[in-house]
Design a protein around this motif. Structure first.
Motif, PDB file in Angstrom:
ATOM      1  N   ARG A   1      65.414  19.395  50.025  1.00  0.00           N
ATOM      2  CA  ARG A   1      66.361  20.339  50.947  1.00  0.00           C
ATOM      3  C   ARG A   1      66.354  21.854  50.483  1.00  0.00           C
ATOM      4  NH1 ARG A   1      68.550  15.588  50.750  1.00  0.00           N
ATOM      5  NH2 ARG A   1      69.634  14.659  52.807  1.00  0.00           N
ATOM      6  N   GLY A   2      65.732  22.102  49.426  1.00  0.00           N
ATOM      7  CA  GLY A   2      65.555  23.552  48.781  1.00  0.00           C
ATOM      8  C   GLY A   2      64.247  23.917  48.756  1.00  0.00           C
ATOM      9  N   SER A   3      64.181  24.997  47.916  1.00  0.00           N
ATOM     10  CA  SER A   3      62.767  25.739  47.730  1.00  0.00           C
ATOM     11  C   SER A   3      61.407  24.831  47.393  1.00  0.00           C
ATOM     12  CB  SER A   3      62.720  27.002  46.734  1.00  0.00           C
ATOM     13  OG  SER A   3      61.410  27.575  46.584  1.00  0.00           O
ATOM     14  N   TYR A   4      60.377  24.906  47.929  1.00  0.00           N
ATOM     15  CA  TYR A   4      59.234  23.981  47.643  1.00  0.00           C
ATOM     16  C   TYR A   4      58.505  24.655  46.585  1.00  0.00           C
ATOM     17  CZ  TYR A   4      55.205  20.982  48.707  1.00  0.00           C
ATOM     18  OH  TYR A   4      54.316  20.152  48.634  1.00  0.00           O
ATOM     19  N   LEU A   5      58.800  23.835  45.330  1.00  0.00           N
ATOM     20  CA  LEU A   5      57.715  24.183  44.066  1.00  0.00           C
ATOM     21  C   LEU A   5      57.783  25.917  44.023  1.00  0.00           C
ATOM     22  CD1 LEU A   5      54.854  21.910  44.642  1.00  0.00           C
ATOM     23  CD2 LEU A   5      56.568  21.814  43.346  1.00  0.00           C
ATOM     24  N   GLY A   6      58.729  26.449  44.268  1.00  0.00           N
ATOM     25  CA  GLY A   6      59.065  27.983  43.930  1.00  0.00           C
ATOM     26  C   GLY A   6      58.008  28.828  44.971  1.00  0.00           C
ATOM     27  N   TYR A   7      57.621  28.285  45.942  1.00  0.00           N
ATOM     28  CA  TYR A   7      56.798  29.064  46.941  1.00  0.00           C
ATOM     29  C   TYR A   7      57.877  30.156  47.692  1.00  0.00           C
ATOM     30  CZ  TYR A   7      52.991  25.492  47.255  1.00  0.00           C
ATOM     31  OH  TYR A   7      51.811  24.527  47.185  1.00  0.00           O
ATOM     32  N   LYS A   8      56.978  31.171  47.811  1.00  0.00           N
ATOM     33  CA  LYS A   8      57.904  32.430  48.309  1.00  0.00           C
ATOM     34  C   LYS A   8      57.005  32.936  49.870  1.00  0.00           C
ATOM     35  CE  LYS A   8      60.804  33.240  45.111  1.00  0.00           C
ATOM     36  NZ  LYS A   8      60.362  31.845  44.230  1.00  0.00           N
ATOM     37  N   PRO A   9      57.792  33.428  50.747  1.00  0.00           N
ATOM     38  CA  PRO A   9      57.398  33.838  51.925  1.00  0.00           C
ATOM     39  C   PRO A   9      56.061  34.619  51.708  1.00  0.00           C
ATOM     40  CG  PRO A   9      59.565  34.427  51.945  1.00  0.00           C
ATOM     41  CD  PRO A   9      59.271  33.903  50.823  1.00  0.00           C
ATOM     42  N   ARG A  10      55.217  34.627  52.730  1.00  0.00           N
ATOM     43  CA  ARG A  10      53.621  35.401  52.372  1.00  0.00           C
ATOM     44  C   ARG A  10      53.713  36.517  53.455  1.00  0.00           C
ATOM     45  NH1 ARG A  10      47.773  32.719  50.961  1.00  0.00           N
ATOM     46  NH2 ARG A  10      46.724  34.774  50.998  1.00  0.00           N
ATOM     47  N   PRO A  11      53.600  37.676  53.173  1.00  0.00           N
ATOM     48  CA  PRO A  11      53.463  38.764  53.983  1.00  0.00           C
ATOM     49  C   PRO A  11      51.944  38.602  54.624  1.00  0.00           C
ATOM     50  CG  PRO A  11      52.827  39.262  51.628  1.00  0.00           C
ATOM     51  CD  PRO A  11      53.476  38.118  51.663  1.00  0.00           C
ATOM     52  N   PRO A  12      52.093  39.191  56.094  1.00  0.00           N
ATOM     53  CA  PRO A  12      50.894  38.859  56.817  1.00  0.00           C
ATOM     54  C   PRO A  12      49.621  39.905  56.687  1.00  0.00           C
ATOM     55  CG  PRO A  12      52.545  39.788  57.883  1.00  0.00           C
ATOM     56  CD  PRO A  12      53.157  39.485  56.805  1.00  0.00           C
ATOM     57  N   ILE A  13      49.247  39.858  55.233  1.00  0.00           N
ATOM     58  CA  ILE A  13      48.178  40.812  55.107  1.00  0.00           C
ATOM     59  C   ILE A  13      46.927  40.338  54.913  1.00  0.00           C
ATOM     60  CG2 ILE A  13      47.449  42.461  53.209  1.00  0.00           C
ATOM     61  CD1 ILE A  13      50.172  42.503  52.076  1.00  0.00           C
TER      62      ILE A  13
ATOM     63  N   ASN B   1      44.234  25.988  59.443  1.00  0.00           N
ATOM     64  CA  ASN B   1      44.065  24.937  58.577  1.00  0.00           C
ATOM     65  C   ASN B   1      45.569  24.120  58.366  1.00  0.00           C
ATOM     66  OD1 ASN B   1      44.287  23.535  55.766  1.00  0.00           O
ATOM     67  ND2 ASN B   1      42.433  24.621  55.606  1.00  0.00           N
ATOM     68  N   PRO B   2      45.654  22.877  58.777  1.00  0.00           N
ATOM     69  CA  PRO B   2      46.976  22.124  58.580  1.00  0.00           C
ATOM     70  C   PRO B   2      47.546  22.499  57.035  1.00  0.00           C
ATOM     71  CG  PRO B   2      45.149  20.945  59.449  1.00  0.00           C
ATOM     72  CD  PRO B   2      44.524  21.976  58.857  1.00  0.00           C
ATOM     73  N   VAL B   3      46.893  22.252  56.089  1.00  0.00           N
ATOM     74  CA  VAL B   3      47.570  22.539  54.860  1.00  0.00           C
ATOM     75  C   VAL B   3      48.006  24.005  54.357  1.00  0.00           C
ATOM     76  CG1 VAL B   3      46.941  22.655  52.326  1.00  0.00           C
ATOM     77  CG2 VAL B   3      46.393  20.610  53.497  1.00  0.00           C
ATOM     78  N   THR B   4      47.179  24.933  55.065  1.00  0.00           N
ATOM     79  CA  THR B   4      47.524  26.356  55.074  1.00  0.00           C
ATOM     80  C   THR B   4      48.736  26.734  55.666  1.00  0.00           C
ATOM     81  OG1 THR B   4      45.235  27.011  54.523  1.00  0.00           O
ATOM     82  CG2 THR B   4      46.634  28.787  55.297  1.00  0.00           C
ATOM     83  N   MET B   5      48.944  26.132  57.159  1.00  0.00           N
ATOM     84  CA  MET B   5      49.849  26.401  57.928  1.00  0.00           C
ATOM     85  C   MET B   5      51.088  25.626  57.294  1.00  0.00           C
ATOM     86  SD  MET B   5      50.742  28.031  60.422  1.00  0.00           S
ATOM     87  CE  MET B   5      49.164  28.295  61.289  1.00  0.00           C
ATOM     88  N   ALA B   6      51.105  24.339  56.581  1.00  0.00           N
ATOM     89  CA  ALA B   6      52.315  23.823  55.923  1.00  0.00           C
ATOM     90  C   ALA B   6      52.754  24.696  54.749  1.00  0.00           C
ATOM     91  CB  ALA B   6      51.740  22.212  55.835  1.00  0.00           C
ATOM     92  N   GLN B   7      51.632  25.013  54.046  1.00  0.00           N
ATOM     93  CA  GLN B   7      52.271  25.816  52.943  1.00  0.00           C
ATOM     94  C   GLN B   7      52.813  27.228  53.328  1.00  0.00           C
ATOM     95  OE1 GLN B   7      48.732  25.917  50.305  1.00  0.00           O
ATOM     96  NE2 GLN B   7      49.326  23.785  49.695  1.00  0.00           N
TER      97      GLN B   7
ATOM     98  N   ALA C   1      54.747  27.599  56.071  1.00  0.00           N
ATOM     99  CA  ALA C   1      56.023  27.292  56.318  1.00  0.00           C
ATOM    100  C   ALA C   1      56.596  26.970  55.126  1.00  0.00           C
ATOM    101  CB  ALA C   1      55.889  25.987  57.268  1.00  0.00           C
ATOM    102  N   LEU C   2      56.431  26.479  54.346  1.00  0.00           N
ATOM    103  CA  LEU C   2      57.273  26.013  53.120  1.00  0.00           C
ATOM    104  C   LEU C   2      57.509  27.217  52.438  1.00  0.00           C
ATOM    105  CD1 LEU C   2      55.387  22.878  52.060  1.00  0.00           C
ATOM    106  CD2 LEU C   2      57.596  22.916  52.738  1.00  0.00           C
ATOM    107  N   GLY C   3      56.649  28.252  52.209  1.00  0.00           N
ATOM    108  CA  GLY C   3      56.798  29.541  51.497  1.00  0.00           C
ATOM    109  C   GLY C   3      58.014  30.353  52.272  1.00  0.00           C
ATOM    110  N   ALA C   4      57.792  30.028  53.843  1.00  0.00           N
ATOM    111  CA  ALA C   4      58.978  31.067  54.605  1.00  0.00           C
ATOM    112  C   ALA C   4      60.320  30.270  54.633  1.00  0.00           C
ATOM    113  CB  ALA C   4      58.420  30.801  56.030  1.00  0.00           C
ATOM    114  N   TYR C   5      60.364  28.728  54.226  1.00  0.00           N
ATOM    115  CA  TYR C   5      61.762  28.337  53.963  1.00  0.00           C
ATOM    116  C   TYR C   5      62.347  28.541  52.648  1.00  0.00           C
ATOM    117  CZ  TYR C   5      64.874  24.321  53.918  1.00  0.00           C
ATOM    118  OH  TYR C   5      66.146  23.790  53.958  1.00  0.00           O
TER     119      TYR C   5
END
Length: 346
Positions: A72-84, A108-114, A116-120
């Motif tokens: 229910r929390g942060s996914y492995l420390g992923y952070k939001p990714r700026p759209p650069i 790419n499904p994995v890129t999209m999932a990751q 999303a997880l960073g944005a969470y």
């Protein structure tokens, strides 16, 4: 919840493996014996190969947030990714990533999932981009639950190609982690439906177009040990990071949904991980996969060295930490500590 159809698919995986293992010699008996012998003297066998991928030398360290993982929390420390934009990645009008393959950019499904997880996982909780990415991921899901890649991709171990329309167990597993958090965040039942479909497809046997297989070729292991393939192919290469990402998705889904049948599948998959982990331990780093066992000969006739990359070694440690956090399995902590010592930090 796994449907009767999904249970039937899982049963097919187990029955196929039992029949094959019972009717022929295990494919990798001799390769396993050879690998065990050669790993004892790896630097003589493959001089310089492992040293070339030293995480210690490159200064790469695992993210310690993975030690306290929560579905229910942060996914492995992923952070939001700026759209650069970069040469490899561009962002669409909604700020979602597309990756370059060949001359074109693809979702790419994995890129999209990751993404999303960073944005969470930002400090202030999910960003608005989280649900934007989740909706995009749902739009990428096929009616049968698969997340298909719409571009060709090389099978590095064999030199062959995946044609557009191939599926990956890692994509299915990371989608489960996304949908678990999306459901927890919104209680929208659409995310439950999408997650259950992703799970059902993930558990289809590779022979039926899915991503699940077993250890049927590894003596003397029982055939009911489930392995989710990041790259479904024959011979299998048993990619470690993709498998652990898939297992993490199973545990996330079991936790958020409370589905005991999913928990049972996750426990079988965890038992598989405990069996195969020693084959990835190279004494100075971890192997990316087991192609050095299952596809042991290169096209030129030389023996294949273990595929080892420092960035993936660090990912392996993070995933072991997260899985240990969820299960308390001592072996996972043991391997995480051992592999961390190869990096040179504690």
């Amino acid at each position: 919840m796994l449907s009767k159809w999904a249970y039937a698919a899982l049963a097919i995986v187990l029955l196929l493996s039992t029949a094959i293992a019972g009717s022929a010699a295990y494919r990798y008996r001799e390769q396993l014996i050879t690998a065990r012998q050669q790993l004892e003297d790896l630097d003589t066998w493959a001089p310089g190969i492992i040293r070339a991928y030293s995480a210690k030398r490159e200064g790469i360290s695992p993210r310690v947030e993975a030690k306290n993982y929560s579905p229910r929390g942060s996914y492995l420390g992923y952070k939001p990714r700026p759209p650069i934009d970069s040469g490899r990645m561009r962002f669409d009008a909604e700020g979602l990533p597309k990756v370059k393959y060949g001359e074109a950019y693809h979702y790419n499904p994995v890129t999209m999932a990751q993404f999303a997880l960073g944005a969470y996982g930002g400090e202030g909780g999910p960003t608005p981009q989280f649900l934007v990415a989740v909706e995009k991921l749902i739009s990428m899901q096929s009616p049968d639950g698969a997340f298909l890649y719409d571009f060709a991709f090389p099978k590095y171990a064999t030199g062959e190609m995946y044609e557009p329309g191939w599926a990956s167990g890692m994509a299915q597993g990371q989608a489960l982690s996304v949908f678990a958090r999306a459901y927890e965040h919104t209680k929208d039942t659409r995310f439950l439906i999408a997650g259950n479909k992703a799970l059902e497809f993930m558990m289809l046997p590779v022979e039926s177009g899915g991503t699940a297989t077993t250890l049927m070729d590894f003596p003397p292991e029982p055939s009911e040990n489930i392995f989710i393939m990041e790259y479904p192919q024959d011979p299998p290469v048993y990619t470690l990071n993709g498998y652990m990402f898939s297992l993490l998705g199973l545990l996330d889904w079991a936790d958020v949904t409370g589905d005991l049948s999913v928990r049972m599948v996750a426990e079988k998959a965890m038992n598989t991980l405990k069996i195969v982990l020693p084959y990835y331990d190279l004494g100075v780093t971890s192997a990316y996969d087991l192609s050095y066992i299952t596809v042991p000969t290169l096209a030129n006739g030389n023996r294949r060295s273990p595929h080892a990359l420092s960035a993936y070694h660090v990912v392996h440690i993070e995933l072991l930490w997260a899985l240990h956090s969820l299960t308390g399995e001592p072996m996972l902590e043991e391997f995480a500590d051992r592999w961390l010592s190869y990096v040179g930090s504690k």
